[in-house]
Design an enzyme around this catalytic site. Structure first.
Site, PDB file in Angstrom:
ATOM      1  CG  ASP A   1       9.300   1.234   1.662  1.00 57.74           C
ATOM      2  OD1 ASP A   1       8.098   1.020   1.897  1.00 57.74           O
ATOM      3  OD2 ASP A   1       9.968   2.101   2.274  1.00 57.74           O
TER       4      ASP A   1
ATOM      5  CD  GLU B   1       6.159   2.585   6.709  1.00 59.23           C
ATOM      6  OE1 GLU B   1       5.664   2.860   7.824  1.00 59.23           O
ATOM      7  OE2 GLU B   1       7.149   1.833   6.590  1.00 59.23           O
ATOM      8  CD  GLU B   2       9.991   0.222   6.898  1.00 60.13           C
ATOM      9  OE1 GLU B   2      10.301   0.967   7.848  1.00 60.13           O
ATOM     10  OE2 GLU B   2       9.354  -0.827   7.044  1.00 60.13           O
TER      11      GLU B   2
ATOM     12  CG  HIS C   1      12.848  -2.754  10.707  1.00 62.55           C
ATOM     13  ND1 HIS C   1      12.746  -1.432  11.093  1.00 62.55           N
ATOM     14  CD2 HIS C   1      11.862  -2.940   9.799  1.00 62.55           C
ATOM     15  CE1 HIS C   1      11.745  -0.858  10.462  1.00 62.55           C
ATOM     16  NE2 HIS C   1      11.190  -1.763   9.672  1.00 62.55           N
TER      17      HIS C   1
ATOM     18  CG  ASP D   1       7.715  -3.443   8.470  1.00 55.89           C
ATOM     19  OD1 ASP D   1       6.657  -3.097   7.914  1.00 55.89           O
ATOM     20  OD2 ASP D   1       8.485  -2.634   9.016  1.00 55.89           O
TER      21      ASP D   1
ATOM     22  CD  GLU E   1       3.169  -1.161   8.842  1.00 56.76           C
ATOM     23  OE1 GLU E   1       3.920  -2.117   9.147  1.00 56.76           O
ATOM     24  OE2 GLU E   1       3.571  -0.121   8.279  1.00 56.76           O
TER      25      GLU E   1
ATOM     26  CG  HIS F   1       5.274  -0.193   3.771  1.00 61.70           C
ATOM     27  ND1 HIS F   1       6.473  -0.877   3.731  1.00 61.70           N
ATOM     28  CD2 HIS F   1       4.831  -0.281   5.050  1.00 61.70           C
ATOM     29  CE1 HIS F   1       6.735  -1.358   4.935  1.00 61.70           C
ATOM     30  NE2 HIS F   1       5.759  -1.012   5.753  1.00 61.70           N
TER      31      HIS F   1
END
Length: 374
Positions: free
Chosen positions: A79, A148-149, A351, A114, A177, A77
């Site tokens: 984003d 995705e987030e 994150h 991520d 991932e 992903h």
């Protein structure tokens, strides 16, 4: 007044993959703001021979068509979660991240773990497929997607499944991932519930005139606190479950006995269960209470018994582990494509304010995939 369009960022896919990761980090792609990065990825991929491209919104599918007996999917992903705010756990944090490889060989920045390191590996791998005249042993489908987030209904991968399902067919899929360079098979499912208790409002000075809904929720919390989560072996991997209260809401004012209380519950269940079986398990535990399922996503079995998966695990050379969190491998599993998680970086750093990935970890991930596809 005419506003000039900004030219897409030019990405050098053949530079050191760590420097490519830094270039991706420099492009802000917080969920909902992926267009600039998607434009750069599309532009770079269109310069490569042997790839057929489809773009849908800010998601891109790029496929080889070599007539190989096997097709593998490499997905990631674009984003990220929002940038850190001033005054985080590390004190004052800049609104944008510096890029480049630090002196200690570490890349810092939003998305470093991520999962822009994984996306950089996808792009570098695509650029290297035909270098030196050596074609890959398998056909490859590269998937880059948005949203995705955030909530699942916005998922760019979900949109690709709906609009271009046949282009996502394959024998095996790898989601890049962060896994610290270890294969993580399948994933747990996830499910949310709301358990509601009702009472009767009254002035807190005359509490006996009402009925406290928050107090009535105590047995729910007691059952959850006493619950012992299971560890379940699925196709040789041990998936640890969890069942927890994650939020509680109730009350209207400091001098009012609450007449309603809602306990939000999250169940992470092993991929041996369907969502309906997982729901039945929770309802049996909370029998006697008003419980409503608000969200659910099925897990995915490891799929490590597929020949392509076995050969990939052998190429990586590390013992596979289970994925406890939910990832988009579940979407591929629903399509009948066995899938694993494999990418650079420590998922525990995702994150966080100091999100980072080692440059060598990104390079090692690329080397492992190149070796496997050679």
């Amino acid at each position: 007044m005419v506003i000039a369009e900004t030219a897409p960022v030019t990405l050098d896919l053949r530079q050191d993959v760590a420097l490519l990761t830094a270039a991706l980090i420099d492009i802000n792609s917080v969920s909902g703001n992926e267009t600039e990065l998607a434009d750069a990825v599309e532009l770079a991929l269109r310069q490569l021979p042997g790839l057929d491209l489809v773009r849908d919104g800010d998601a891109i599918i790029a496929r080889t068509s070599l007539g190989r007996p096997e097709r593998v999917i490499l997905a990631g992903h674009l984003d990220t979660v929002p940038l850190p705010v001033t005054g985080g756990s590390l004190g004052t944090v800049p609104s944008t991240w510096p890029s480049g490889v630090a002196g200690d060989g570490v890349l810092y920045g939003r998305g470093a773990t991520d999962m822009k390191g994984g996306v950089a590996v996808q792009l570098a791998l695509a650029a290297s497929l035909f270098d030196g005249g050596a074609e890959p042993s398998k056909d490859v489908t590269f998937v880059f997607y948005d949203h995705e987030e955030v909530e699942a209904v916005k998922s760019g991968l979900g949109r690709l499944v709906r609009n271009h399902g046949p282009l996502l067919e394959g024998d095996f899929a790898i989601l890049l991932e962060p896994t610290d360079g270890t294969v993580e098979g399948g994933c747990n499912g996830t499910m949310r519930f709301e358990a509601t208790t009702l009472g009767e409002a009254a002035h807190s000075a005359r509490a006996w005139m009402g009925s406290n809904a928050i107090h009535a929720a105590a047995p729910i919390l007691e059952r959850l606190a006493a619950y012992h989560p299971q560890t379940i072996n699925v196709d040789g991997l041990e998936y640890r479950e969890s069942l927890n209260a994650v939020r509680i809401q109730g009350g209207t004012a400091g001098n009012v006995i609450p007449d309603r209380c809602v306990v939000e519950i999250n169940y992470r269940f092993a991929p041996d269960k369907t969502p309906d079986q997982a729901e039945a398990h929770v309802r049996a535990l909370l029998e006697g209470f008003d419980v409503v399922r608000t969200d659910a996503a099925a897990g995915a079995r490891p799929g490590l018994n597929h020949p392509a998966a076995s050969s990939f695990v052998a190429a990586v050379g590390a013992e596979p582990k289970p994925k406890y969190g939910w990832t988009d491998v579940a979407r591929f599993s629903e399509l009948g494509v066995p899938a694993v998680n494999f990418g650079p970086g420590d998922a525990l750093l995702a994150h966080k304010d100091n999100e980072h990935v080692e440059a060598e970890a990104v390079r090692a991930c690329l080397r492992a995939l190149q070796k496997w596809l050679a």
